[in-house]
Design a protein around this motif. Structure first.
Motif, PDB file in Angstrom:
ATOM      1  N   PHE A   1       0.848  -1.194   0.000  1.00  0.00           N
ATOM      2  CA  PHE A   1       0.000   0.000   0.000  1.00  0.00           C
ATOM      3  C   PHE A   1       0.883   1.243   0.000  1.00  0.00           C
ATOM      4  O   PHE A   1       2.039   1.203   0.449  1.00  0.00           O
ATOM      5  CB  PHE A   1      -0.895   0.068   1.254  1.00  0.00           C
ATOM      6  CG  PHE A   1      -1.952  -0.988   1.335  1.00  0.00           C
ATOM      7  CD1 PHE A   1      -3.179  -0.829   0.690  1.00  0.00           C
ATOM      8  CD2 PHE A   1      -1.742  -2.148   2.074  1.00  0.00           C
ATOM      9  CE1 PHE A   1      -4.150  -1.805   0.779  1.00  0.00           C
ATOM     10  CE2 PHE A   1      -2.707  -3.132   2.175  1.00  0.00           C
ATOM     11  CZ  PHE A   1      -3.920  -2.959   1.515  1.00  0.00           C
ATOM     12  N   GLU A   2       0.297   2.347  -0.472  1.00  0.00           N
ATOM     13  CA  GLU A   2       0.929   3.655  -0.299  1.00  0.00           C
ATOM     14  C   GLU A   2      -0.046   4.546   0.452  1.00  0.00           C
ATOM     15  O   GLU A   2      -1.222   4.641   0.082  1.00  0.00           O
ATOM     16  CB  GLU A   2       1.294   4.295  -1.639  1.00  0.00           C
ATOM     17  CG  GLU A   2       2.042   5.611  -1.481  1.00  0.00           C
ATOM     18  CD  GLU A   2       2.482   6.209  -2.810  1.00  0.00           C
ATOM     19  OE1 GLU A   2       3.237   7.194  -2.782  1.00  0.00           O
ATOM     20  OE2 GLU A   2       2.061   5.692  -3.870  1.00  0.00           O
ATOM     21  N   ILE A   3       0.436   5.210   1.505  1.00  0.00           N
ATOM     22  CA  ILE A   3      -0.391   6.101   2.317  1.00  0.00           C
ATOM     23  C   ILE A   3       0.141   7.517   2.185  1.00  0.00           C
ATOM     24  O   ILE A   3       1.352   7.756   2.290  1.00  0.00           O
ATOM     25  CB  ILE A   3      -0.386   5.672   3.798  1.00  0.00           C
ATOM     26  CG1 ILE A   3      -0.920   4.249   3.936  1.00  0.00           C
ATOM     27  CG2 ILE A   3      -1.219   6.628   4.633  1.00  0.00           C
ATOM     28  CD1 ILE A   3      -0.871   3.722   5.352  1.00  0.00           C
ATOM     29  N   THR A   4      -0.768   8.458   1.955  1.00  0.00           N
ATOM     30  CA  THR A   4      -0.402   9.862   1.814  1.00  0.00           C
ATOM     31  C   THR A   4      -1.152  10.680   2.847  1.00  0.00           C
ATOM     32  O   THR A   4      -2.364  10.564   2.984  1.00  0.00           O
ATOM     33  CB  THR A   4      -0.750  10.378   0.402  1.00  0.00           C
ATOM     34  OG1 THR A   4      -0.104   9.564  -0.566  1.00  0.00           O
ATOM     35  CG2 THR A   4      -0.300  11.815   0.223  1.00  0.00           C
ATOM     36  N   ASP A   5      -0.404  11.512   3.558  1.00  0.00           N
ATOM     37  CA  ASP A   5      -0.998  12.408   4.551  1.00  0.00           C
ATOM     38  C   ASP A   5      -1.235  13.761   3.887  1.00  0.00           C
ATOM     39  O   ASP A   5      -0.281  14.456   3.528  1.00  0.00           O
ATOM     40  CB  ASP A   5      -0.068  12.552   5.757  1.00  0.00           C
ATOM     41  CG  ASP A   5      -0.690  13.386   6.869  1.00  0.00           C
ATOM     42  OD1 ASP A   5      -1.849  13.807   6.705  1.00  0.00           O
ATOM     43  OD2 ASP A   5      -0.016  13.613   7.883  1.00  0.00           O
ATOM     44  N   PHE A   6      -2.502  14.138   3.728  1.00  0.00           N
ATOM     45  CA  PHE A   6      -2.850  15.379   3.042  1.00  0.00           C
ATOM     46  C   PHE A   6      -2.914  16.596   3.976  1.00  0.00           C
ATOM     47  O   PHE A   6      -3.307  17.673   3.550  1.00  0.00           O
ATOM     48  CB  PHE A   6      -4.205  15.233   2.343  1.00  0.00           C
ATOM     49  CG  PHE A   6      -4.190  14.251   1.215  1.00  0.00           C
ATOM     50  CD1 PHE A   6      -3.552  14.541   0.033  1.00  0.00           C
ATOM     51  CD2 PHE A   6      -4.803  13.016   1.341  1.00  0.00           C
ATOM     52  CE1 PHE A   6      -3.524  13.628  -1.015  1.00  0.00           C
ATOM     53  CE2 PHE A   6      -4.780  12.095   0.312  1.00  0.00           C
ATOM     54  CZ  PHE A   6      -4.144  12.401  -0.871  1.00  0.00           C
ATOM     55  N   ASP A   7      -2.600  16.425   5.220  1.00  0.00           N
ATOM     56  CA  ASP A   7      -2.710  17.534   6.175  1.00  0.00           C
ATOM     57  C   ASP A   7      -1.385  17.726   6.905  1.00  0.00           C
ATOM     58  O   ASP A   7      -1.056  16.957   7.808  1.00  0.00           O
ATOM     59  CB  ASP A   7      -3.828  17.239   7.182  1.00  0.00           C
ATOM     60  CG  ASP A   7      -4.107  18.419   8.098  1.00  0.00           C
ATOM     61  OD1 ASP A   7      -3.756  19.552   7.723  1.00  0.00           O
ATOM     62  OD2 ASP A   7      -4.680  18.198   9.175  1.00  0.00           O
ATOM     63  N   PRO A   8      -0.604  18.742   6.527  1.00  0.00           N
ATOM     64  CA  PRO A   8      -0.945  19.719   5.496  1.00  0.00           C
ATOM     65  C   PRO A   8      -0.376  19.318   4.132  1.00  0.00           C
ATOM     66  O   PRO A   8       0.432  18.406   4.023  1.00  0.00           O
ATOM     67  CB  PRO A   8      -0.250  20.976   6.006  1.00  0.00           C
ATOM     68  CG  PRO A   8       0.994  20.440   6.643  1.00  0.00           C
ATOM     69  CD  PRO A   8       0.602  19.120   7.274  1.00  0.00           C
ATOM     70  N   ILE A   9      -0.819  20.053   3.117  1.00  0.00           N
ATOM     71  CA  ILE A   9      -0.232  19.968   1.789  1.00  0.00           C
ATOM     72  C   ILE A   9       0.899  21.003   1.717  1.00  0.00           C
ATOM     73  O   ILE A   9       0.789  22.101   2.256  1.00  0.00           O
ATOM     74  CB  ILE A   9      -1.294  20.253   0.710  1.00  0.00           C
ATOM     75  CG1 ILE A   9      -2.290  19.092   0.645  1.00  0.00           C
ATOM     76  CG2 ILE A   9      -0.659  20.463  -0.656  1.00  0.00           C
ATOM     77  CD1 ILE A   9      -1.731  17.809   0.074  1.00  0.00           C
ATOM     78  N   LEU A  10       1.963  20.659   1.031  1.00  0.00           N
ATOM     79  CA  LEU A  10       3.116  21.549   0.943  1.00  0.00           C
ATOM     80  C   LEU A  10       3.306  22.056  -0.487  1.00  0.00           C
ATOM     81  O   LEU A  10       3.020  21.348  -1.455  1.00  0.00           O
ATOM     82  CB  LEU A  10       4.389  20.822   1.382  1.00  0.00           C
ATOM     83  CG  LEU A  10       4.397  20.219   2.789  1.00  0.00           C
ATOM     84  CD1 LEU A  10       5.743  19.562   3.058  1.00  0.00           C
ATOM     85  CD2 LEU A  10       4.086  21.265   3.838  1.00  0.00           C
ATOM     86  N   ALA A  11       3.778  23.296  -0.583  1.00  0.00           N
ATOM     87  CA  ALA A  11       4.229  23.868  -1.854  1.00  0.00           C
ATOM     88  C   ALA A  11       5.682  24.270  -1.655  1.00  0.00           C
ATOM     89  O   ALA A  11       5.985  25.095  -0.779  1.00  0.00           O
ATOM     90  CB  ALA A  11       3.383  25.069  -2.254  1.00  0.00           C
ATOM     91  N   ILE A  12       6.575  23.679  -2.415  1.00  0.00           N
ATOM     92  CA  ILE A  12       8.008  23.944  -2.264  1.00  0.00           C
ATOM     93  C   ILE A  12       8.459  24.835  -3.417  1.00  0.00           C
ATOM     94  O   ILE A  12       8.383  24.442  -4.585  1.00  0.00           O
ATOM     95  CB  ILE A  12       8.802  22.638  -2.215  1.00  0.00           C
ATOM     96  CG1 ILE A  12       8.340  21.795  -1.008  1.00  0.00           C
ATOM     97  CG2 ILE A  12      10.294  22.913  -2.121  1.00  0.00           C
ATOM     98  CD1 ILE A  12       8.998  20.458  -0.883  1.00  0.00           C
ATOM     99  N   LEU A  13       8.912  26.040  -3.072  1.00  0.00           N
ATOM    100  CA  LEU A  13       9.281  27.051  -4.061  1.00  0.00           C
ATOM    101  C   LEU A  13      10.790  27.173  -4.164  1.00  0.00           C
ATOM    102  O   LEU A  13      11.510  27.028  -3.170  1.00  0.00           O
ATOM    103  CB  LEU A  13       8.699  28.415  -3.683  1.00  0.00           C
ATOM    104  CG  LEU A  13       7.236  28.469  -3.251  1.00  0.00           C
ATOM    105  CD1 LEU A  13       6.867  29.898  -2.890  1.00  0.00           C
ATOM    106  CD2 LEU A  13       6.331  27.960  -4.351  1.00  0.00           C
ATOM    107  N   LYS A  14      11.253  27.455  -5.363  1.00  0.00           N
ATOM    108  CA  LYS A  14      12.648  27.800  -5.596  1.00  0.00           C
ATOM    109  C   LYS A  14      12.705  29.321  -5.805  1.00  0.00           C
ATOM    110  O   LYS A  14      12.303  29.835  -6.845  1.00  0.00           O
ATOM    111  CB  LYS A  14      13.194  27.077  -6.825  1.00  0.00           C
ATOM    112  CG  LYS A  14      13.121  25.552  -6.735  1.00  0.00           C
ATOM    113  CD  LYS A  14      14.014  25.005  -5.634  1.00  0.00           C
ATOM    114  CE  LYS A  14      13.995  23.485  -5.636  1.00  0.00           C
ATOM    115  NZ  LYS A  14      14.845  22.921  -4.568  1.00  0.00           N
ATOM    116  N   VAL A  15      13.208  30.034  -4.801  1.00  0.00           N
ATOM    117  CA  VAL A  15      13.140  31.496  -4.783  1.00  0.00           C
ATOM    118  C   VAL A  15      14.520  32.077  -5.102  1.00  0.00           C
ATOM    119  O   VAL A  15      15.527  31.616  -4.538  1.00  0.00           O
ATOM    120  CB  VAL A  15      12.660  31.999  -3.408  1.00  0.00           C
ATOM    121  CG1 VAL A  15      12.560  33.517  -3.394  1.00  0.00           C
ATOM    122  CG2 VAL A  15      11.311  31.367  -3.068  1.00  0.00           C
ATOM    123  N   PRO A  16      14.613  33.097  -5.982  1.00  0.00           N
ATOM    124  CA  PRO A  16      15.908  33.724  -6.277  1.00  0.00           C
ATOM    125  C   PRO A  16      16.565  34.288  -5.019  1.00  0.00           C
ATOM    126  O   PRO A  16      15.886  34.776  -4.123  1.00  0.00           O
ATOM    127  CB  PRO A  16      15.536  34.835  -7.263  1.00  0.00           C
ATOM    128  CG  PRO A  16      14.250  34.382  -7.868  1.00  0.00           C
ATOM    129  CD  PRO A  16      13.522  33.643  -6.795  1.00  0.00           C
TER     130      PRO A  16
END
Length: 351
Positions: A191-206
């Protein structure tokens, strides 16, 4: 007869004069009216107002789950029963599937029987050792045999326990890789389990933005898959290291989604609020005219439009901050500027 003819000529001349004056007056009145109607240019306007305005750093990112776990089987066996399906939410340690355990039970019973026999043997030899009837080496060997068999029994018990596959984390079953009746091996992914809390957004910032981005700052997120909805979040982590190859550093934004609509893999647009100015003077952005690096607006006074240069600050949404050049009471043209010249007469059609 001459007298009568003269009066006729005089009358005709007088009538002609009146007609000429009347036509001239009418033509002049029409020209003035036409001039007045063409001089007033229709425009839409808005008043400058005070309010809060924020500065954002904007970027895009693919959403990710904070925690993901690939569940593997710890023992070999045939899948007897599935307890969950894809999309089901599970808690930590919840049973996901069961393997056939009859053989494991028999192995455990055999191991226990052997362990019990060796325990009795150990107790007997301990009595003999205490009476100096056997050597210490023989007593120690009996103890080691018992301890080894005890471990075998505990291992058999652990295999029975592991025949029930459990969730290592809480989350949603994002992938089921087995079916009832399948023979699975030790360490096979099931099985694969995913925790949706929280969802992450990973940014590449200058790197030149590093001084602006701080942990805990508010963030706003929109995704293409969910129209006209904005999700709130905050900066969770800011990497102190700049990648020398890309000249960027990593910023992780945590997104709260109580509705569970966001999913890993969705494409999101992220805005990080790095500063907010309160009671700032703002106008609609479409009022600003930018030419040769100079910003200006048309200000309405007494139905005349006067062009004024301005200095702008933060901009977001439909508004822009005015740092210099306008007062809170000023009315600016928002639509129709392209037809205006300085001091042009206008007709306000919307406010």
């Amino acid at each position: 007869m001459k007298s009568f003819t003269g009066w006729v000529v005089l009358g005709l001349a007088f009538s002609l004069t009146i007609f000429t004056v009347s036509c001239g007056s009418e033509s002049q009145s029409k020209n003035v009216s036409d001039k007045d109607s063409t001089a007033a240019i229709p425009v839409e306007v808005a008043k400058a107002s005070n309010g809060d305005i924020s500065a954002y750093y904007s970027s895009t990112a693919t959403l990710e789950a904070q925690d993901e776990a690939m569940v593997v089987s710890k023992v070999r066996g045939i899948v007897k029963k599935l307890h969950v399906e894809e999309g089901d939410f599970v808690d930590t340690n919840e049973i996901l599937a069961e393997l056939e355990d009859e053989q494991l039970e028999l192995e455990a019973q055999r191991a226990k029987a052997t362990m019990d026999r060796l325990l009795n043997e150990l107790n007997r030899k301990e009595e003999l050792f205490n009476k100096n009837l056997i050597s210490a080496q023989e007593f120690e060997n009996a103890k080691y045999e018992y301890e080894a068999q005890k471990s075998e029994y505990e291992l058999a018990q652990l295999k029975i326990k592991n025949s029930k596959i459990r969730a290592p984390i809480s989350g949603v079953i994002s992938d089921r890789l087995i079916k009832a009746g399948n023979m699975i091996n030790t360490d096979q992914e099931v099985f694969e389990i995913t925790d949706f809390d929280p969802i992450l957004a990973i940014l590449k910032v200058p790197e030149h933005e590093m001084s602006k981005i701080k942990k805990g700052q508010q963030a706003l997120i929109q995704v293409d898959a969910i129209k006209n909805k904005t999700f709130e979040g905050q900066v969770l982590r800011v990497s102190p290291v700049v990648d020398p190859q890309t000249g960027t550093f990593e910023v992780t934004v945590s997104v709260k989604d109580e509705t569970k609509q966001l999913k890993p893999g969705m494409f999101g647009r992220v805005q990080i609020v790095y500063d907010t100015r309160q009671n700032a003077l703002t106008i609609p952005k479409n009022a600003v005219i930018s030419e040769d690096g100079i910003n200006s607006v048309y200000v309405i006074k007494n139905n005349l439009a006067y062009r004024k240069n301005i200095r702008t600050g933060y901009a977001n949404g439909n508004n822009i901050e005015i740092i210099e050049g306008l007062a809170p009471s000023d009315t600016v043209v928002t639509i129709g500027q392209s037809s205006l010249q300085d001091s042009a007469m206008v007709e306000i059609i919307s406010l």
